[in-house]
Design a protein around this motif. Structure first.
Motif, PDB file in Angstrom:
ATOM      1  N   GLU A 141       6.542   1.927  -4.271  1.00 44.86           N
ATOM      2  CA  GLU A 141       5.363   1.060  -4.385  1.00 44.86           C
ATOM      3  C   GLU A 141       4.434   1.545  -5.499  1.00 44.86           C
ATOM      4  O   GLU A 141       4.336   2.756  -5.739  1.00 44.86           O
ATOM      5  CB  GLU A 141       4.559   1.089  -3.065  1.00 44.86           C
ATOM      6  CG  GLU A 141       5.362   0.864  -1.798  1.00 44.86           C
ATOM      7  CD  GLU A 141       6.112  -0.448  -1.763  1.00 44.86           C
ATOM      8  OE1 GLU A 141       5.532  -1.479  -2.154  1.00 44.86           O
ATOM      9  OE2 GLU A 141       7.289  -0.438  -1.371  1.00 44.86           O
ATOM     10  N   ASP A 142       3.710   0.596  -6.146  1.00 46.50           N
ATOM     11  CA  ASP A 142       2.675   1.024  -7.090  1.00 46.50           C
ATOM     12  C   ASP A 142       1.395   1.345  -6.296  1.00 46.50           C
ATOM     13  O   ASP A 142       1.328   1.121  -5.082  1.00 46.50           O
ATOM     14  CB  ASP A 142       2.437  -0.035  -8.183  1.00 46.50           C
ATOM     15  CG  ASP A 142       1.958  -1.364  -7.612  1.00 46.50           C
ATOM     16  OD1 ASP A 142       1.403  -1.367  -6.495  1.00 46.50           O
ATOM     17  OD2 ASP A 142       2.151  -2.403  -8.264  1.00 46.50           O
ATOM     18  N   GLU A 143       0.382   1.875  -7.002  1.00 43.45           N
ATOM     19  CA  GLU A 143      -0.816   2.373  -6.313  1.00 43.45           C
ATOM     20  C   GLU A 143      -1.509   1.268  -5.504  1.00 43.45           C
ATOM     21  O   GLU A 143      -1.930   1.484  -4.370  1.00 43.45           O
ATOM     22  CB  GLU A 143      -1.776   2.986  -7.347  1.00 43.45           C
ATOM     23  CG  GLU A 143      -2.970   3.723  -6.759  1.00 43.45           C
ATOM     24  CD  GLU A 143      -2.603   4.848  -5.781  1.00 43.45           C
ATOM     25  OE1 GLU A 143      -1.552   5.499  -5.975  1.00 43.45           O
ATOM     26  OE2 GLU A 143      -3.358   5.060  -4.809  1.00 43.45           O
ATOM     27  N   GLU A 144      -1.581   0.053  -6.083  1.00 40.01           N
ATOM     28  CA  GLU A 144      -2.266  -1.042  -5.383  1.00 40.01           C
ATOM     29  C   GLU A 144      -1.538  -1.371  -4.077  1.00 40.01           C
ATOM     30  O   GLU A 144      -2.167  -1.551  -3.027  1.00 40.01           O
ATOM     31  CB  GLU A 144      -2.304  -2.277  -6.298  1.00 40.01           C
ATOM     32  CG  GLU A 144      -3.208  -3.358  -5.752  1.00 40.01           C
ATOM     33  CD  GLU A 144      -3.110  -4.663  -6.544  1.00 40.01           C
ATOM     34  OE1 GLU A 144      -2.408  -4.705  -7.573  1.00 40.01           O
ATOM     35  OE2 GLU A 144      -3.729  -5.651  -6.081  1.00 40.01           O
ATOM     36  N   SER A 145      -0.208  -1.415  -4.158  1.00 39.31           N
ATOM     37  CA  SER A 145       0.576  -1.732  -2.971  1.00 39.31           C
ATOM     38  C   SER A 145       0.441  -0.627  -1.919  1.00 39.31           C
ATOM     39  O   SER A 145       0.355  -0.909  -0.717  1.00 39.31           O
ATOM     40  CB  SER A 145       2.046  -1.940  -3.360  1.00 39.31           C
ATOM     41  OG  SER A 145       2.826  -2.140  -2.217  1.00 39.31           O
ATOM     42  N   ILE A 146       0.364   0.629  -2.364  1.00 40.16           N
ATOM     43  CA  ILE A 146       0.187   1.739  -1.406  1.00 40.16           C
ATOM     44  C   ILE A 146      -1.144   1.579  -0.676  1.00 40.16           C
ATOM     45  O   ILE A 146      -1.212   1.654   0.553  1.00 40.16           O
ATOM     46  CB  ILE A 146       0.275   3.112  -2.120  1.00 40.16           C
ATOM     47  CG1 ILE A 146       1.728   3.388  -2.523  1.00 40.16           C
ATOM     48  CG2 ILE A 146      -0.244   4.243  -1.224  1.00 40.16           C
ATOM     49  CD1 ILE A 146       1.957   4.659  -3.307  1.00 40.16           C
ATOM     50  N   GLN A 147      -2.217   1.307  -1.446  1.00 38.84           N
ATOM     51  CA  GLN A 147      -3.546   1.170  -0.821  1.00 38.84           C
ATOM     52  C   GLN A 147      -3.565  -0.008   0.148  1.00 38.84           C
ATOM     53  O   GLN A 147      -4.096   0.092   1.257  1.00 38.84           O
ATOM     54  CB  GLN A 147      -4.636   0.996  -1.896  1.00 38.84           C
ATOM     55  CG  GLN A 147      -4.895   2.246  -2.730  1.00 38.84           C
ATOM     56  CD  GLN A 147      -5.160   3.506  -1.890  1.00 38.84           C
ATOM     57  OE1 GLN A 147      -5.702   3.440  -0.787  1.00 38.84           O
ATOM     58  NE2 GLN A 147      -4.750   4.666  -2.389  1.00 38.84           N
ATOM     59  N   ASN A 148      -2.973  -1.148  -0.254  1.00 42.04           N
ATOM     60  CA  ASN A 148      -2.926  -2.319   0.640  1.00 42.04           C
ATOM     61  C   ASN A 148      -2.170  -1.992   1.916  1.00 42.04           C
ATOM     62  O   ASN A 148      -2.573  -2.364   3.017  1.00 42.04           O
ATOM     63  CB  ASN A 148      -2.225  -3.491  -0.044  1.00 42.04           C
ATOM     64  CG  ASN A 148      -3.095  -4.123  -1.099  1.00 42.04           C
ATOM     65  OD1 ASN A 148      -4.315  -3.941  -1.089  1.00 42.04           O
ATOM     66  ND2 ASN A 148      -2.489  -4.849  -2.026  1.00 42.04           N
ATOM     67  N   ARG A 149      -1.039  -1.298   1.772  1.00 42.28           N
ATOM     68  CA  ARG A 149      -0.202  -0.982   2.935  1.00 42.28           C
ATOM     69  C   ARG A 149      -0.920  -0.004   3.865  1.00 42.28           C
ATOM     70  O   ARG A 149      -0.789  -0.095   5.086  1.00 42.28           O
ATOM     71  CB  ARG A 149       1.163  -0.437   2.470  1.00 42.28           C
ATOM     72  CG  ARG A 149       2.088  -1.554   2.010  1.00 42.28           C
ATOM     73  CD  ARG A 149       3.297  -1.095   1.226  1.00 42.28           C
ATOM     74  NE  ARG A 149       3.982  -2.253   0.653  1.00 42.28           N
ATOM     75  CZ  ARG A 149       5.038  -2.873   1.191  1.00 42.28           C
ATOM     76  NH1 ARG A 149       5.558  -2.420   2.300  1.00 42.28           N
ATOM     77  NH2 ARG A 149       5.567  -3.934   0.624  1.00 42.28           N
ATOM     78  N   LEU A 150      -1.705   0.924   3.297  1.00 47.60           N
ATOM     79  CA  LEU A 150      -2.440   1.859   4.160  1.00 47.60           C
ATOM     80  C   LEU A 150      -3.561   1.138   4.917  1.00 47.60           C
ATOM     81  O   LEU A 150      -3.823   1.421   6.088  1.00 47.60           O
ATOM     82  CB  LEU A 150      -3.008   3.020   3.333  1.00 47.60           C
ATOM     83  CG  LEU A 150      -1.942   4.011   2.836  1.00 47.60           C
ATOM     84  CD1 LEU A 150      -2.549   5.027   1.877  1.00 47.60           C
ATOM     85  CD2 LEU A 150      -1.258   4.725   4.002  1.00 47.60           C
ATOM     86  N   ASN A 151      -4.205   0.164   4.237  1.00 52.57           N
ATOM     87  CA  ASN A 151      -5.241  -0.620   4.928  1.00 52.57           C
ATOM     88  C   ASN A 151      -4.637  -1.463   6.041  1.00 52.57           C
ATOM     89  O   ASN A 151      -5.185  -1.553   7.147  1.00 52.57           O
ATOM     90  CB  ASN A 151      -5.979  -1.521   3.937  1.00 52.57           C
ATOM     91  CG  ASN A 151      -6.955  -0.721   3.108  1.00 52.57           C
ATOM     92  OD1 ASN A 151      -7.458   0.305   3.570  1.00 52.57           O
ATOM     93  ND2 ASN A 151      -7.198  -1.151   1.887  1.00 52.57           N
ATOM     94  N   GLU A 152      -3.484  -2.083   5.752  1.00 56.37           N
ATOM     95  CA  GLU A 152      -2.780  -2.869   6.780  1.00 56.37           C
ATOM     96  C   GLU A 152      -2.407  -1.979   7.959  1.00 56.37           C
ATOM     97  O   GLU A 152      -2.434  -2.388   9.111  1.00 56.37           O
ATOM     98  CB  GLU A 152      -1.498  -3.480   6.198  1.00 56.37           C
ATOM     99  CG  GLU A 152      -1.708  -4.740   5.391  1.00 56.37           C
ATOM    100  CD  GLU A 152      -2.168  -5.916   6.241  1.00 56.37           C
ATOM    101  OE1 GLU A 152      -1.740  -6.033   7.397  1.00 56.37           O
ATOM    102  OE2 GLU A 152      -2.987  -6.708   5.744  1.00 56.37           O
ATOM    103  N   ALA A 153      -2.009  -0.723   7.645  1.00 52.64           N
ATOM    104  CA  ALA A 153      -1.555   0.204   8.684  1.00 52.64           C
ATOM    105  C   ALA A 153      -2.637   0.409   9.746  1.00 52.64           C
ATOM    106  O   ALA A 153      -2.353   0.387  10.944  1.00 52.64           O
ATOM    107  CB  ALA A 153      -1.173   1.545   8.059  1.00 52.64           C
TER     108      ALA A 153
END
Ligand code: ADP
Ligand code: 5GP
Length: 189
Positions: A141-153
């Protein structure tokens, strides 16, 4: 004729928690379980195969399937659409075969309201720090996708209170054993 209806298991868990890893092991040991293949508008990751990991479809085609009410559940996640085709689920279960859906929480709750016998299992990370470590370690994942996925988590972990079972994926072997026990218990009901 086989009159028994198959069991439907829904497995969710934050992106990077280890669902794919656990399911791969589980399916090796359980030829009596089928894994559903979802449709998605997300681009394939290196190594992912169309028709195996997902049916990779264009947004326009996905939205046409929504309009034609082909999905048992669908949702938008991290800017892409994901969905499970109703015909496949109904056909598999009516043949008496057991099915696993690996989907996120909004879809899982849609399933529970339509098919209340579905068994919902949530895979938890030992901590949010470890989740981030695994997600970064996977290198997909790129950084934006990592941050989105952590927020979703964080949102999904809150939602997991509505699940039938929760399993912490700390030690992989231990988590696999727990998952198998839940599956076996419900298959034998
Ligand atoms: P998901 O399918 O939930 O997004 P993956 O199965 O791709 O997650 O796992 C994410 C990363 O974490 C992978 O690199 C995997 O090898 C690793 N992983 C999975 N389970 C464990 C575990 N119990 N301990 C340490 N690392 C793990
Ligand atoms: P990924 O992009 O990492 O493959 O998947 C992102 C999220 O979408 C994961 O939480 C995964 O479980 C979920 N997902 C995959 N297929 C489906 C589906 O058909 N429906 C829903 N609701 N979620 C899905």
């Amino acid at each position: 004729m086989n009159t028994q209806v198959g069991k439907l298991f829904v497995i969710s868990g934050s992106s990077g928690v280890g669902k794919g890893t656990l399911l791969k092991e589980l399916l090796l040991q359980h030829p009596d379980l089928n894994l559903s293949t979802s449709a998605t508008t997300r681009h394939p990751r290196p190594g992912e195969i169309d028709g195996v990991n997902y049916f990779f479809v264009k947004k326009e085609d996905f939205l046409n399937s929504v309009k034609n009410e082909e999905f048992l559940e669908w949702t938008e996640f991290n800017g892409n659409y994901y969905g499970t085709k109703e015909a496949y689920v109904k056909k598999t279960l009516s043949k008496g075969e057991n099915l696993i859906l690996e989907i996120e929480t909004k879809g899982a709750l849609q399933i529970k309201s339509k098919l209340p016998d579905a068994i919902l299992i949530f895979i938890l990370p030992p901590s949010l720090e470890e989740l981030e470590h695994r997600l970064r370690g996977r290198n997909t994942e790129d950084e934006e996708s990592i941050q989105n996925r952590l927020n979703e988590a964080k949102r999904e972990i809150e939602c997991s209170k509505n699940y039938d079972y929760r399993v912490v994926n700390d030690d992989l072997k231990k988590a696999l054993k727990e998952l198998e026990e839940i599956i076996n218990k419900n298959l034998n009901k």
